[in-house]
Design a protein around this motif. Structure first.
Motif, PDB file in Angstrom:
ATOM      1  N   PRO A   1      31.877  88.269 102.325  1.00 14.22           N
ATOM      2  CA  PRO A   1      31.202  88.776 101.288  1.00 14.22           C
ATOM      3  C   PRO A   1      31.681  88.439 100.044  1.00 14.22           C
ATOM      4  CG  PRO A   1      31.461  90.267 103.418  1.00 14.22           C
ATOM      5  CD  PRO A   1      32.358  89.093 103.504  1.00 14.22           C
ATOM      6  N   ALA A   2      33.027  88.460 100.084  1.00 11.80           N
ATOM      7  CA  ALA A   2      33.734  88.085  98.634  1.00 11.80           C
ATOM      8  C   ALA A   2      33.154  86.619  98.245  1.00 11.80           C
ATOM      9  CB  ALA A   2      35.180  88.128  98.653  1.00 11.80           C
ATOM     10  N   ALA A   3      33.043  85.712  98.848  1.00 11.82           N
ATOM     11  CA  ALA A   3      32.573  84.378  98.602  1.00 11.82           C
ATOM     12  C   ALA A   3      31.116  84.368  98.319  1.00 11.82           C
ATOM     13  CB  ALA A   3      32.936  83.432  99.775  1.00 11.82           C
ATOM     14  N   LEU A   4      30.465  85.279  99.110  1.00 11.71           N
ATOM     15  CA  LEU A   4      28.970  85.328  98.580  1.00 11.71           C
ATOM     16  C   LEU A   4      28.830  85.992  97.275  1.00 11.71           C
ATOM     17  CD1 LEU A   4      25.988  85.236  99.695  1.00 11.71           C
ATOM     18  CD2 LEU A   4      26.423  87.477 100.804  1.00 11.71           C
ATOM     19  N   ALA A   5      29.597  87.050  96.931  1.00 18.31           N
ATOM     20  CA  ALA A   5      29.520  87.630  95.551  1.00 18.31           C
ATOM     21  C   ALA A   5      29.996  86.609  94.642  1.00 18.31           C
ATOM     22  CB  ALA A   5      30.383  89.020  95.550  1.00 18.31           C
ATOM     23  N   ARG A   6      31.000  85.975  94.729  1.00 21.49           N
ATOM     24  CA  ARG A   6      31.309  84.991  93.774  1.00 21.49           C
ATOM     25  C   ARG A   6      30.146  83.743  93.565  1.00 21.49           C
ATOM     26  NH1 ARG A   6      36.563  85.756  95.951  1.00 21.49           N
ATOM     27  NH2 ARG A   6      36.358  84.169  97.374  1.00 21.49           N
ATOM     28  N   ALA A   7      29.581  83.398  94.721  1.00 20.35           N
ATOM     29  CA  ALA A   7      28.556  82.440  94.706  1.00 20.35           C
ATOM     30  C   ALA A   7      27.295  83.203  93.928  1.00 20.35           C
ATOM     31  CB  ALA A   7      28.161  82.132  95.842  1.00 20.35           C
TER      32      ALA A   7
ATOM     33  N   TYR B   1      29.303  87.077  90.423  1.00 25.22           N
ATOM     34  CA  TYR B   1      30.547  87.896  90.334  1.00 25.22           C
ATOM     35  C   TYR B   1      31.477  87.230  89.743  1.00 25.22           C
ATOM     36  CZ  TYR B   1      28.122  92.167  92.918  1.00 25.22           C
ATOM     37  OH  TYR B   1      27.469  93.312  93.355  1.00 25.22           O
ATOM     38  N   PRO B   2      31.995  87.977  88.691  1.00 27.95           N
ATOM     39  CA  PRO B   2      33.364  87.113  88.214  1.00 27.95           C
ATOM     40  C   PRO B   2      34.639  87.361  89.126  1.00 27.95           C
ATOM     41  CG  PRO B   2      32.967  88.759  86.799  1.00 27.95           C
ATOM     42  CD  PRO B   2      31.719  88.724  87.736  1.00 27.95           C
ATOM     43  N   THR B   3      34.584  88.231  89.811  1.00 23.48           N
ATOM     44  CA  THR B   3      35.777  88.694  90.649  1.00 23.48           C
ATOM     45  C   THR B   3      35.381  89.373  91.967  1.00 23.48           C
ATOM     46  OG1 THR B   3      36.958  89.506  88.576  1.00 23.48           O
ATOM     47  CG2 THR B   3      38.054  90.001  90.571  1.00 23.48           C
ATOM     48  N   ALA B   4      36.038  89.030  93.286  1.00 19.55           N
ATOM     49  CA  ALA B   4      35.855  89.355  94.567  1.00 19.55           C
ATOM     50  C   ALA B   4      37.022  89.121  95.379  1.00 19.55           C
ATOM     51  CB  ALA B   4      34.549  88.774  94.980  1.00 19.55           C
ATOM     52  N   HIS B   5      37.323  90.158  95.959  1.00 21.69           N
ATOM     53  CA  HIS B   5      38.626  90.161  96.826  1.00 21.69           C
ATOM     54  C   HIS B   5      38.270  90.971  98.434  1.00 21.69           C
ATOM     55  CE1 HIS B   5      41.001  89.409  93.221  1.00 21.69           C
ATOM     56  NE2 HIS B   5      40.239  90.550  92.762  1.00 21.69           N
ATOM     57  N   THR B   6      39.078  90.286  99.132  1.00 20.06           N
ATOM     58  CA  THR B   6      39.070  91.037 100.451  1.00 20.06           C
ATOM     59  C   THR B   6      40.178  91.714 100.776  1.00 20.06           C
ATOM     60  OG1 THR B   6      37.393  89.494 101.638  1.00 20.06           O
ATOM     61  CG2 THR B   6      38.750  90.589 102.921  1.00 20.06           C
ATOM     62  N   ALA B   7      40.538  92.748 101.182  1.00 15.84           N
ATOM     63  CA  ALA B   7      41.752  93.641 101.653  1.00 15.84           C
ATOM     64  C   ALA B   7      41.435  94.116 102.925  1.00 15.84           C
ATOM     65  CB  ALA B   7      42.076  94.422 100.629  1.00 15.84           C
TER      66      ALA B   7
ATOM     67  N   PRO C   1      30.993  92.720  87.244  1.00 16.92           N
ATOM     68  CA  PRO C   1      31.317  93.649  88.433  1.00 16.92           C
ATOM     69  C   PRO C   1      32.051  92.756  89.202  1.00 16.92           C
ATOM     70  CG  PRO C   1      29.311  92.177  88.633  1.00 16.92           C
ATOM     71  CD  PRO C   1      29.845  91.984  87.043  1.00 16.92           C
ATOM     72  N   THR C   2      32.805  93.822  90.077  1.00 14.87           N
ATOM     73  CA  THR C   2      33.856  93.031  91.038  1.00 14.87           C
ATOM     74  C   THR C   2      33.437  93.687  92.483  1.00 14.87           C
ATOM     75  OG1 THR C   2      35.531  93.569  89.428  1.00 14.87           O
ATOM     76  CG2 THR C   2      36.246  93.578  91.843  1.00 14.87           C
ATOM     77  N   LEU C   3      33.511  92.487  93.622  1.00 12.41           N
ATOM     78  CA  LEU C   3      33.274  92.978  94.909  1.00 12.41           C
ATOM     79  C   LEU C   3      34.568  93.103  95.601  1.00 12.41           C
ATOM     80  CD1 LEU C   3      30.685  92.524  97.288  1.00 12.41           C
ATOM     81  CD2 LEU C   3      32.761  91.910  98.113  1.00 12.41           C
ATOM     82  N   LEU C   4      34.632  94.417  96.310  1.00  9.82           N
ATOM     83  CA  LEU C   4      35.954  94.413  97.128  1.00  9.82           C
ATOM     84  C   LEU C   4      35.620  94.682  98.366  1.00  9.82           C
ATOM     85  CD1 LEU C   4      39.141  94.860  97.224  1.00  9.82           C
ATOM     86  CD2 LEU C   4      38.649  97.334  96.704  1.00  9.82           C
ATOM     87  N   HIS C   5      35.693  93.633  99.479  1.00  5.31           N
ATOM     88  CA  HIS C   5      35.439  93.702 100.615  1.00  5.31           C
ATOM     89  C   HIS C   5      36.515  94.270 101.489  1.00  5.31           C
ATOM     90  CE1 HIS C   5      35.010  91.324 104.592  1.00  5.31           C
ATOM     91  NE2 HIS C   5      34.440  92.225 104.945  1.00  5.31           N
TER      92      HIS C   5
END
Length: 195
Positions: A116-122, A125-131, A149-153
């Protein structure tokens, strides 16, 4: 892997003055039982709509942090909203609580999300992480006033607890309460102070 209630608690504790939009089902029930507050907007139906509703709130109140609490099934239902959110560049944190199951409807396996983080960046979204730990969540949490926006998976375990009580507010009460909170001045404690 995170316990989903611990992840929700950490998010609510991290930014108590943000406006929260939570997806339907057990995630909304968790948020309601952990920390019910006027700035929480619970979707008791409308799967897949937390992110676009969060975008609407963020556009109406660009001076407030908006946090969307999505599930992996709900996220997979509506990925078409990602480019729209990215284009508007709101200060919106889009959290995907991923436990790999539709637990609210019996625990059926969700479709594999991939990354999902890669999907958001694609999608822009300028920022996306998985934790998958609380330390990872804290490290990835964006500062207030983030440019876009930031996506946090968040990778979570399947639940081992029963769902809490259902939201007891009527839809009309919920809308009135949230609308009043969303229209209120920005709480002084957060002005200019990144959390």
């Amino acid at each position: 892997m995170l316990d989903i209630r611990e992840a929700i608690t950490a998010l609510l504790d991290r930014d108590p003055t943000a406006l929260y939009v939570s997806t339907c089902g057990y995630i909304t029930r968790d948020v309601y039982n952990i920390d019910d507050r006027p700035g929480n907007f619970y979707l008791v139906g409308s799967m897949g709509m937390a992110a676009p509703i969060g975008l609407g709130v963020a556009l109406a109140r660009p001076d407030r942090r908006v946090v969307v609490l999505d599930g992996d099934g709900s996220f997979a239902m509506n990925p078409g909203c990602l480019p729209m959110i990215a284009e508007h560049r709101p200060d919106l944190l889009h959290v995907v609580l991923d436990n790999g199951a539709h637990e609210s409807t019996g625990g059926q396996r969700t479709a594999a999300l991939g990354d999902p983080a890669a999907l958001a960046r694609a999608a822009g979204y300028p920022t996306a992480h998985t934790a998958d730990t609380l330390d990872g969540l804290a490290a990835a949490y964006p500062a207030r006033g983030n440019a876009g926006p930031t996506l946090l998976h968040l990778r979570c375990h399947p639940r081992t607890h029963k769902a809490g009580r259902r939201v007891e507010l009527t839809p009309q009460e919920l809308v009135t309460r949230f609308r009043t909170e969303a229209a209120a001045p920005v709480p002084a404690a957060v002005e200019g102070s990144p959390l």
